[in-house]
Design an enzyme around this catalytic site. Structure first.
Site, PDB file in Angstrom:
ATOM      1  N   ASP A 238     -21.793 -96.832   4.860  1.00 46.70           N
ATOM      2  CA  ASP A 238     -21.251 -97.755   5.859  1.00 46.70           C
ATOM      3  C   ASP A 238     -21.127 -99.163   5.272  1.00 46.70           C
ATOM      4  O   ASP A 238     -22.021 -99.639   4.572  1.00 46.70           O
ATOM      5  CB  ASP A 238     -22.191 -97.767   7.067  1.00 46.70           C
ATOM      6  CG  ASP A 238     -21.647 -98.563   8.233  1.00 46.70           C
ATOM      7  OD1 ASP A 238     -20.585 -98.198   8.747  1.00 46.70           O
ATOM      8  OD2 ASP A 238     -22.301 -99.557   8.632  1.00 46.70           O
ATOM      9  N   GLU A 286     -29.240 -87.378 -10.339  1.00 47.40           N
ATOM     10  CA  GLU A 286     -30.499 -86.703 -10.641  1.00 47.40           C
ATOM     11  C   GLU A 286     -30.511 -85.262 -10.124  1.00 47.40           C
ATOM     12  O   GLU A 286     -31.374 -84.469 -10.505  1.00 47.40           O
ATOM     13  CB  GLU A 286     -31.673 -87.455 -10.014  1.00 47.40           C
ATOM     14  CG  GLU A 286     -31.951 -88.819 -10.634  1.00 47.40           C
ATOM     15  CD  GLU A 286     -32.985 -89.611  -9.852  1.00 47.40           C
ATOM     16  OE1 GLU A 286     -33.471 -89.082  -8.808  1.00 47.40           O
ATOM     17  OE2 GLU A 286     -33.318 -90.738 -10.244  1.00 47.40           O
TER      18      GLU A 286
END
Length: 576
Positions: A238, A286
Site C-alpha cells: 500500500d 529468502e
C-alpha cells in the site's frame, strides 16, 4: 468510521518467527504451500481481490470474516482464479476500512484468528490458489502500541522517532509545520497535547512512520517473514511511493497528482524509496519460491516501472486503464505503453478496471463521458442518469479485452457479477473518512465496498444472518451468485468461461496489433488466437475465424458495439 473506538494491545514486533536461512532458502516449514511451485506464477495470474469485511459473514455480526472467505474458496476455484489478494484483515479501529493497522502480525478478532488464517491458506493452497496479503507500511493506526508509546514518551524520545513529529510554525508553534494537505482533505498535520505535530498523509488516525528509522525498517522485514513463514505467497504494498520523505526545512510544496519525473517531490515517489524495496526483495528471496510483491505506486508511468524491477518488488499496478474512458484509441495507446514499460523493467504488466478505491467500472462506463463521479455520488446516483445496460455491456467487453492481454489481471470482488456502484447509501451510514474530512462534500468509497450478494433473498442476500455493516441495494438479489449460477448468458458465466479459455490460451508476454476499423482494438496472441473489441455503437464486420468466446450476442457476420470476441484460427474448436 465506527462510533466506538477499540484500543488494541497489539504492537509491531509481537509475532515470533522461527525462520532461519541456508543459502537464501527458508528453513521454516510453512503452514501450507500450493500444490504447484512455479516461481513465475504471478506473471500471468488472474488475481481476485477480497475485501474481507464485505465478502462473507459467518458469525452474524454484520462483518465479513476469515472463515467466510475460506467457505467461499470452492466458489473462487470454480471461477478459475489463480490467486486471491486479501485487503487488510489485521486488528484495526476501522478509521479507514482496515488500512489503519493496530498490529501487523495478527488477525482482527472480529474477523477471526491466526488459526483461521492458517486454515484459509491451507484451503486455498489445496485448490492451487495463491494468497497475497496487503501490507501497509506508510502509516499505522493511532491505536498502535508504537504510537501510544510515542505520545506517552514525549518530544525527542526514541518512541517518537519512529513517526514524523515536528514543532509547529508561527510565533507560538500553533500552526502546522507546513501547508501539506491530507489525501482525505484538510491538513496533513495534527497537534498533540504537548504542542508537537505529527504527519499523516491520510486520516489523523493514520500517523506516518519515519522510514529513516532503523527499527521501523527491521520490524517490517520481520512482518514480511512472519507472513511468508505461514505460507503467504505474496504482498500488495500500500502507498509504496510514499515511504521516503524529504523533511528538510523549509518544507517544499507537494502535489501527489502532478508528480515530477525527477523524484524531487518531498512526499511521494522519491528516489530513496527504492533502497527500501531492494532490501525487501532480499527478504522475499529468502524463500523458495521467492515471495511475489506488487506496488501500489501512484507515480508517473516512466517512474512507476522502477518499482517493478526484479531487484525490487517485481510488479507495480498499472492503473491507466482504470482511469481511461471506454475508447479504442485510449485503450490501444495505454496497452502499448504499458507493455513496453513491462519489457523495460523485466516484469509482466498488470491490468485492472476496478478495486476498493474507485467507482465500479460497470457504472463508470454507463455514465456520460467526463462525469465527475464524486458529484454523481452526491446525487445518490440520480444525475446524470446511469445507463446500467450500456455500462454492463461495456464492462463485459473491457474485461474480456483485459483477460486477452499478456500479463496479470486483477479482478475486484463482485465485478464477476456485473455489480454496479451502490450510490444511494444514506449519509448517516457512510463510513469512509473522506466523507468527514471533506466536510460532507465527498461521499467516498463505501459504494464499491458494500457486501456482495450470494443469494436472491434474505437479510443480507446470503452475505450473512445479520444486517451488514453497509446497506445493500434493495434489488441486489437479481445480481447475486445464486441468480446467475447456471445462466449461460450471465456475467458470472462469462467470467468463468473467459478464465477457463484464457488458461488454455495464455502463453507468452507479447502481442501483435492487427489492422482494424476506427473504434476497434484488435490483436493476435500465441498460435494465432485473436481478441477484437468494438468500442463503438454501430456494428462492424466480424473477422473470419472460429468464435471461441464473445462478451455478448453476435450479429450475423457482425460484431456489435461494446462487444469483444475471441477468435481462433479457422478449424479451431469453440468453447461455446
Amino acid at each position: 468510521m465506527r462510533s466506538q473506538r477499540t484500543a488494541f494491545p497489539g504492537v509491531v514486533g509481537t509475532g515470533v518467527s522461527a525462520m532461519g536461512t541456508l543459502g537464501g532458502v527458508s528453513l521454516r516449514t510453512p503452514v501450507s504451500t500450493p500444490s504447484t511451485s512455479d516461481p513465475n506464477w504471478w506473471r500471468q495470474a488472474v488475481v481476485y481481490q477480497v475485501y474481507p469485511r464485505s465478502f462473507a459473514d459467518t458469525n452474524a455480526d454484520g462483518l465479513g470474516d476469515v472463515v467466510g472467505i475460506t467457505s467461499r474458496v470452492p466458489y473462487l476455484a470454480s471461477l478459475g482464479v489463480d490467486a486471491i489478494w486479501l485487503s487488510p484483515f489485521f486488528p484495526s479501529p476501522l478509521a479507514d476500512g482496515g488500512y489503519d493497522v493496530a498490529d501487523y502480525r495478527d488477525v482482527d478478532p472480529r474477523l477471526g484468528t491466526l488459526d483461521d488464517l492458517d486454515e484459509l491458506l491451507r484451503t486455498a493452497h489445496a485448490h492451487d490458489i495463491r494468497v497475497i496479503v496487503d501490507v501497509v507500511p506508510n502509516h499505522t493506526s493511532d491505536q498502535h502500541a508504537w504510537f501510544r508509546a510515542a505520545l506517552a514518551a514525549g518530544p525527542g524520545s526514541p518512541e517518537r522517532a519512529r513517526y514524523v513529529f515536528r514543532s509547529g510554525s508561527g510565533a507560538d508553534g500553533s500552526l502546522p509545520p507546513s501547508d501539506w494537505v491530507s489525501n482525505f482533505g484538510g491538513s496533513a498535520w495534527t497537534r498533540v497535547p504537548d504542542g508537537q505535530w505529527y504527519l499523516h498523509l491520510f486520516a489523523p488516525e493514520q500517523p506516518d512512520l519515519d522510514w529513516t528509522n532503523e527499527s521501523v525498517r527491521q520490524d517490517f522485514e520481520h512482518t514480511l517473514r512472519f507472513w511468508s513463514d505461514r505460507g503467504v505467497d505474496g504482498f500488495r504494498v500500500d502507498v509504496a511511493h510514499g515511504l521516503a520523505k524529504d523533511l528538510s526545512v523549509p518544507y517544499r510544496p507537494s502535489n501527489e497528482h502532478e508528480l515530477p519525473l525527477d523524484g524531487s517531490d518531498p512526499l511521494y515517489d522519491r528516489d530513496e524509496v527504492h533502497g527500501i524495496f531492494r532490501t525487501w526483495r532480499d527478504v522475499l528471496d529468502e524463500y523458495d519460491p521467492p515471495r511475489a510483491a506488487i506496488a501500489e505506486a501512484w507515480a508517473p508511468a516512466p517512474r512507476r516501472v522502477l518499482y517493478a524491477r526484479p531487484d525490487e518488488l517485481g510488479q507495480a499496478f498499472n492503473f491507466d486503464l482504470l482511469e481511461a474512458p471506454f475508447d479504442a484509441a485510449a485503450f490501444h495507446d495505454l496497452i502499448e505503453q504499458n507493455l513496453a514499460m513491462a519489457a523495460q523493467s523485466g516484469a509482466s504488466s498488470t491490468w485492472v478496471l476496478s478495486n476498493h478505491d474507485v467507482v465500479r467500472h460497470a457504472t463508470r462506463y454507463g455514465l456520460p463521458l467526463g462525469t465527475d463521479t464524486d458529484a454523481w455520488l452526491m446525487t445518490d446516483g440520480t444525475s446524470p442518469v446511469l445507463d446500467r445496460a450500456l455500462g454492463l455491456r461495456r464492462a463485459r467487453a473491457a474485461t474480456m479485452l483485459l483477460l486477452a492481454l499478456p500479463g496479470s489481471t486483477y479482478v475486484y470482488q463482485g465485478e464477476e457479477l456485473g455489480l454496479h456502484e451502490a450510490a444511494a447509501i444514506p449519509r448517516e451510514q457512510l463510513q469512509d473518512p473522506k466523507w468527514l474530512r471533506s466536510g460532507h462534500t465527498v461521499k467516498g468509497r463505501d459504494g464499491c465496498r458494500v457486501p456482495i450478494p450470494w443469494a436472491t433473498s434474505g437479510p443480507s442476500f446470503g452475505f450473512g444472518d445479520a444486517r451488514p455493516f453497509l446497506p445493500q441495494p434493495v434489488d441486489f438479489g437479481a445480481e447475486s451468485v445464486a441468480a446467475q449460477d447456471g445462466d449461460a448468458d450471465s456475467t458470472l458465466s462469462l467470467y468463468r468461461a473467459a478464465l477457463a479459455t484464457r488458461r488454455h490460451l495464455q502463453q507468452g508476454e507479447s502481442l501483435t496489433w492487427l489492422d482494424a476499423p476506427a473504434g476497434v482494438v484488435a490483436f493476435a496472441r500465441h498460435d494465432g488466437w485473436r481478441s477484437v473489441t468494438n468500442f463503438g455503437d454501430a456494428p462492424v464486420p466480424l473477422p473470419a475465424g472460429t468464435v471461441l468466446l464473445a462478451s455478448g450476442p453476435l450479429g450475423v457476420a457482425e460484431l456489435p458495439g461494446a462487444t469483444t470476441v475471441w477468435l481462433g484460427p479457422a478449424g479451431s474448436s469453440s468453447t461455446e
